[in-house]
Design an enzyme around this catalytic site. Structure first.
Site, PDB file in Angstrom:
ATOM      1  N   ASN A   1     -48.248 -16.240  -4.558  1.00  0.00           N
ATOM      2  CA  ASN A   1     -48.992 -15.881  -5.771  1.00  0.00           C
ATOM      3  C   ASN A   1     -48.090 -15.916  -7.001  1.00  0.00           C
ATOM      4  O   ASN A   1     -48.473 -15.439  -8.065  1.00  0.00           O
ATOM      5  CB  ASN A   1     -49.614 -14.487  -5.624  1.00  0.00           C
ATOM      6  CG  ASN A   1     -48.549 -13.423  -5.366  1.00  0.00           C
ATOM      7  OD1 ASN A   1     -47.352 -13.728  -5.279  1.00  0.00           O
ATOM      8  ND2 ASN A   1     -48.972 -12.178  -5.247  1.00  0.00           N
TER       9      ASN A   1
ATOM     10  N   GLU B   1     -45.769  -8.504  -9.120  1.00  0.00           N
ATOM     11  CA  GLU B   1     -47.016  -9.199  -8.823  1.00  0.00           C
ATOM     12  C   GLU B   1     -47.588  -9.773 -10.126  1.00  0.00           C
ATOM     13  O   GLU B   1     -47.126  -9.408 -11.211  1.00  0.00           O
ATOM     14  CB  GLU B   1     -48.018  -8.212  -8.203  1.00  0.00           C
ATOM     15  CG  GLU B   1     -47.516  -7.529  -6.926  1.00  0.00           C
ATOM     16  CD  GLU B   1     -47.472  -8.455  -5.705  1.00  0.00           C
ATOM     17  OE1 GLU B   1     -47.341  -9.691  -5.869  1.00  0.00           O
ATOM     18  OE2 GLU B   1     -47.554  -7.952  -4.586  1.00  0.00           O
TER      19      GLU B   1
END
Ligand code: F6R
Length: 243
Positions: A139, A146
């Site tokens: 990702n 993140e």
């Protein structure tokens, strides 16, 4: 101006050997500085090579200081697949690194904010991160930064992305309830004097392309590292196959 080197190598083995040699040289020339190694699968071959280089006298790993990049909140050394377990068993212990030379995140700490402060102090005491060697998540995460990770300096805890949780099973060998990570923030990593991002395997090809040829975007934290003028992206050829 953004300057980034991209190196494409024949195999994960060649990548491990080349990067380990470059790092051994930095270690010889800059003793006493602070190194941050990611856990995960990507850097393991390189870490083993570094241990071998030390064994044949090419570098002294005990001349450096170390800091962990991240940890799963709730897990510690006794949990197979935790970052502490992976790094201690594959690097710190085989390299016989003295205990006062490395600081890992305690994912079991009762006070996670205090743990972050202690890690921030460790970075400060050692004059900032000299060298960071990172992997990239599917990702686009680096450490546990993140997508849309906070824009702040230092270490923080963060809710894990669904993709990170799904993939985590490969480290633990079973499903584990992991929801939160603790990590050095991308802003602090960006300030590392030497910065490597490594990637191997066809499954990384798409995200490598987005991160290193697309726009700089908070949705792909790895792309933000391109602001570091010493960034070296070292890819095994399959990971580079979409470039
Ligand atoms: C590990 C870490 C992660 C990994 C990334 C790639 O400490 O911080 O960001 O580097 O998820 O993982 P692997 O190397 O297992 O593909």
């Amino acid at each position: 101006m953004m300057i980034m080197e991209i190196h494409v190598l024949e195999s994960p083995d060649v990548l491990a050997k080349r990067v380990a040699l470059s790092i051994a040289l930095l270690i010889r020339n800059y003793p006493g500085r602070l190194i941050c190694f990611a856990a995960g699968d990507t850097p393991m071959g390189m870490l083993r090579e570094l241990v071998s280089l030390q064994q044949c006298g090419a570098c002294n790993l005990n001349s450096m200081y170390y800091i962990a990049l991240d940890e799963w909140v709730g897990l510690g050394y006794s949990d197979k697949g935790s970052c502490s377990q992976v790094l201690r068993d594959n690097f710190y212990d085989p390299a016989c690194i003295e205990k006062n030379r490395f600081r890992l995140f305690d994912g079991m700490a009762e006070d996670i904010d205090a743990e972050c402060s202690a890690m921030n102090d460790w970075i400060k005491i050692h004059g900032g991160i000299f060298l960071a060697v990172l992997g990239i998540g599917l990702n686009g995460h680096i450490g546990f930064n993140e997508p849309y990770a906070p824009d702040e300096e230092g270490c923080f805890s963060i809710k894990l992305d669904e993709m990170t949780k799904d993939i985590s099973e490969k480290y633990f060998g079973k499903k584990m309830q992991v929801n939160t990570g603790i990590t050095i923030g991308w802003r602090t990593l960006l300030n590392s004097e030497n910065l490597y991002v490594l990637a191997s395997g066809k499954h990384k090809a798409q995200i490598v392309k987005k991160a290193f040829t697309g726009e700089l975007s908070h949705s792909i934290p790895a792309s933000l590292l391109r602001r570091n003028e010493n960034l070296k992206v070292v890819l095994e050829k399959e990971a580079a196959s979409d470039l």
